[in-house]
Design a protein around this motif. Structure first.
Motif, short mmCIF file in Angstrom:
data_model
loop_
_atom_site.label_atom_id
_atom_site.label_comp_id
_atom_site.label_asym_id
_atom_site.label_seq_id
_atom_site.Cartn_x
_atom_site.Cartn_y
_atom_site.Cartn_z
N LYS A 62 -49.05 -61.96 -37.66
CA LYS A 62 -48.14 -63.00 -37.19
C LYS A 62 -47.11 -62.40 -36.21
O LYS A 62 -46.85 -62.96 -35.14
CB LYS A 62 -47.42 -63.65 -38.36
N ASP A 63 -46.55 -61.27 -36.58
CA ASP A 63 -45.55 -60.62 -35.72
C ASP A 63 -46.17 -60.17 -34.40
O ASP A 63 -45.57 -60.34 -33.33
CB ASP A 63 -44.94 -59.42 -36.43
N GLU A 64 -47.36 -59.57 -34.47
CA GLU A 64 -47.99 -59.05 -33.26
C GLU A 64 -48.42 -60.18 -32.33
O GLU A 64 -48.36 -60.04 -31.10
CB GLU A 64 -49.19 -58.17 -33.62
N LEU A 65 -48.86 -61.30 -32.89
CA LEU A 65 -49.21 -62.45 -32.05
C LEU A 65 -47.96 -62.98 -31.35
O LEU A 65 -48.01 -63.41 -30.19
CB LEU A 65 -49.84 -63.56 -32.89
N GLY A 66 -46.82 -62.91 -32.03
CA GLY A 66 -45.56 -63.30 -31.40
C GLY A 66 -45.22 -62.38 -30.24
O GLY A 66 -44.80 -62.84 -29.17
N ASP A 67 -45.42 -61.08 -30.45
CA ASP A 67 -45.16 -60.11 -29.37
C ASP A 67 -46.08 -60.37 -28.18
O ASP A 67 -45.66 -60.25 -27.03
CB ASP A 67 -45.36 -58.69 -29.89
N LEU A 68 -47.34 -60.71 -28.48
CA LEU A 68 -48.29 -60.98 -27.40
C LEU A 68 -47.91 -62.27 -26.66
O LEU A 68 -47.99 -62.34 -25.42
CB LEU A 68 -49.71 -61.09 -27.96
N LEU A 69 -47.50 -63.29 -27.42
CA LEU A 69 -47.06 -64.54 -26.79
C LEU A 69 -45.86 -64.29 -25.88
O LEU A 69 -45.76 -64.88 -24.80
CB LEU A 69 -46.70 -65.57 -27.86
N LEU A 70 -44.98 -63.40 -26.30
CA LEU A 70 -43.81 -63.07 -25.47
C LEU A 70 -44.26 -62.53 -24.11
O LEU A 70 -43.63 -62.83 -23.09
CB LEU A 70 -42.93 -62.04 -26.18
N GLN A 71 -45.33 -61.76 -24.10
CA GLN A 71 -45.83 -61.23 -22.84
C GLN A 71 -46.27 -62.35 -21.90
O GLN A 71 -46.00 -62.33 -20.70
CB GLN A 71 -47.00 -60.27 -23.10
N VAL A 72 -46.95 -63.34 -22.44
CA VAL A 72 -47.38 -64.50 -21.64
C VAL A 72 -46.17 -65.24 -21.09
O VAL A 72 -46.11 -65.59 -19.90
CB VAL A 72 -48.26 -65.45 -22.48
N VAL A 73 -45.19 -65.44 -21.95
CA VAL A 73 -43.96 -66.13 -21.54
C VAL A 73 -43.22 -65.34 -20.47
O VAL A 73 -42.71 -65.92 -19.49
CB VAL A 73 -43.06 -66.38 -22.77
N PHE A 74 -43.19 -64.01 -20.62
CA PHE A 74 -42.50 -63.15 -19.66
C PHE A 74 -43.16 -63.26 -18.29
O PHE A 74 -42.49 -63.49 -17.26
CB PHE A 74 -42.54 -61.71 -20.16
N HIS A 75 -44.48 -63.11 -18.24
CA HIS A 75 -45.20 -63.21 -16.96
C HIS A 75 -45.02 -64.59 -16.34
O HIS A 75 -44.81 -64.71 -15.12
CB HIS A 75 -46.69 -62.92 -17.17
N ALA A 76 -45.11 -65.63 -17.17
CA ALA A 76 -44.98 -66.99 -16.65
C ALA A 76 -43.58 -67.23 -16.09
O ALA A 76 -43.41 -67.91 -15.07
CB ALA A 76 -45.29 -68.01 -17.75
N ARG A 77 -42.57 -66.66 -16.74
CA ARG A 77 -41.19 -66.82 -16.26
C ARG A 77 -41.02 -66.16 -14.89
O ARG A 77 -40.41 -66.73 -13.97
CB ARG A 77 -40.20 -66.23 -17.26
N MET A 78 -41.55 -64.96 -14.74
CA MET A 78 -41.44 -64.26 -13.45
C MET A 78 -42.18 -65.03 -12.36
O MET A 78 -41.71 -65.12 -11.22
CB MET A 78 -41.98 -62.83 -13.58
N ALA A 79 -43.32 -65.61 -12.71
CA ALA A 79 -44.08 -66.40 -11.74
C ALA A 79 -43.32 -67.65 -11.34
O ALA A 79 -43.31 -68.05 -10.17
CB ALA A 79 -45.45 -66.77 -12.32
N GLU A 80 -42.66 -68.27 -12.32
CA GLU A 80 -41.87 -69.48 -12.02
C GLU A 80 -40.71 -69.15 -11.09
O GLU A 80 -40.42 -69.89 -10.14
CB GLU A 80 -41.35 -70.09 -13.32
N GLU A 81 -40.06 -68.02 -11.34
CA GLU A 81 -38.94 -67.61 -10.49
C GLU A 81 -39.39 -67.37 -9.05
O GLU A 81 -38.64 -67.63 -8.10
CB GLU A 81 -38.31 -66.33 -11.05
N ALA A 82 -40.64 -66.90 -8.91
CA ALA A 82 -41.17 -66.63 -7.56
C ALA A 82 -41.77 -67.87 -6.93
O ALA A 82 -42.23 -67.82 -5.78
CB ALA A 82 -42.21 -65.51 -7.63
N GLY A 83 -41.80 -68.99 -7.66
CA GLY A 83 -42.33 -70.22 -7.12
C GLY A 83 -43.84 -70.33 -7.16
O GLY A 83 -44.42 -71.15 -6.44
N HIS A 84 -44.50 -69.53 -8.01
CA HIS A 84 -45.96 -69.56 -8.08
C HIS A 84 -46.48 -70.59 -9.08
O HIS A 84 -47.27 -71.47 -8.74
CB HIS A 84 -46.49 -68.17 -8.45
N PHE A 85 -46.06 -70.47 -10.32
CA PHE A 85 -46.46 -71.40 -11.38
C PHE A 85 -45.49 -71.19 -12.55
O PHE A 85 -44.68 -70.26 -12.55
CB PHE A 85 -47.91 -71.15 -11.83
#
Length: 274
Positions: A62-85
């Motif tokens: 459960k904890d490790e899946l949360g850590d992995l989800l955080l990675q998806v959220v992190f990448h998506a946030r950076m992409a949003e800031e750059a205007g990609h998605f």
């Protein structure tokens, strides 16, 4: 306990990441990151998920899946800031793909057995790859091997490349010629070791591993999983060897190889009895 359908926690995670990346009072470390610097953490977290599964550690999973989800959220946030998605685009994209690849569930295709599902999945993926074929040809890349990610672990990528080649008939019929090829590659590696040409040694060593990965394919084994299991076994036996020496009043740093080898064999024998 949060209801399974309650997405408020996901919204909170997205809000937290946006706050961490806020130039006005966000986290200095998070603000310095990029896709390239975060990518290694993403890979590491995926392996930690696998490790929790291998150890049957459900709480850890459960904890490790949360850590992995955080990675998806992190990448998506950076992409949003750059205007990609943004994160919703990621979720919508995979939702569309799952519906497209499961016409036997969401459409009118008949596939009542796992083999039929697998065959249909590969047909759909092949059509998706075919759509990219022209662009790949312009880059001098084979459409047959399209989509085998370069960033995969090397043994896993070798198996995937070989599987793609096998679909068009470029494969040995069974494991016997693969074993013969392993012997051939080992001989070539030994010859280069004796010659002492470092560049050629690395090349021949790579060829040897590539054919070993092919043997894993023919044995229907995952070479990465097999190697991880071997690593865990080495850690377990090394720790047991150290414990045996300690019980004998010996310090590992002061032992010669013969002494350690005797303790290692004792550790192996103890493991076989359990």
């Amino acid at each position: 306990m949060t209801a399974p359908h309650d997405l408020s926690s996901l919204a909170e995670l997205l809000r937290i990441m946006a706050r961490l990346r806020d130039p006005d009072g966000g986290c200095p470390w998070d603000l310095e990151q990029s896709f390239e610097t975060i990518a290694p953490y993403t890979i590491e977290e995926a392996y930690e998920v696998e490790d929790a599964i291998a150890r049957k550690d459900i709480a850890g999973l459960k904890d490790e899946l949360g850590d992995l989800l955080l990675q998806v959220v992190f990448h998506a946030r950076m992409a949003e800031e750059a205007g990609h998605f943004a994160f919703p685009d990621v979720a919508a994209g995979i939702a569309d793909k799952m519906i497209r690849r499961h016409p036997h569930v969401f459409g009118d295709v008949d596939a009542k057995h796992a083999d039929a599902v697998s065959n249909n999945w590969e047909t759909i993926k092949a059509a998706e790859r075919a759509a990219k074929a022209e662009a790949l040809a312009d880059q001098g890349l084979s459409p047959v091997l399209a989509g085998v990610t370069a960033g995969l672990p090397a043994l896993l990528r070798a198996v995937k490349l070989q599987n793609r080649a096998a679909r068009v008939g470029f494969d040995w019929p069974d494991k016997a010629p693969v074993l013969e090829k392993i012997r051939e590659e080992l001989g070539e590696l030994e010859a280069e070791i004796q010659a002492g040409t470092s560049a050629r040694i690395e090349e021949e060593f790579g060829d040897f591993l590539f054919v070993v990965a092919n043997l894993a394919r023919h044995l229907k084994l995952d070479p990465e999983a097999a190697m991880r299991a071997a690593n865990r076994k080495f850690e377990r036996r090394f720790s047991q060897m150290e414990a045996i020496l300690k019980a004998q009043g010996k310090d590992l740093a002061d032992c010669d190889l013969m002494t350690m080898d005797v303790a290692w064999n004792a550790a192996k024998a103890m493991e076989k009895k359990t």
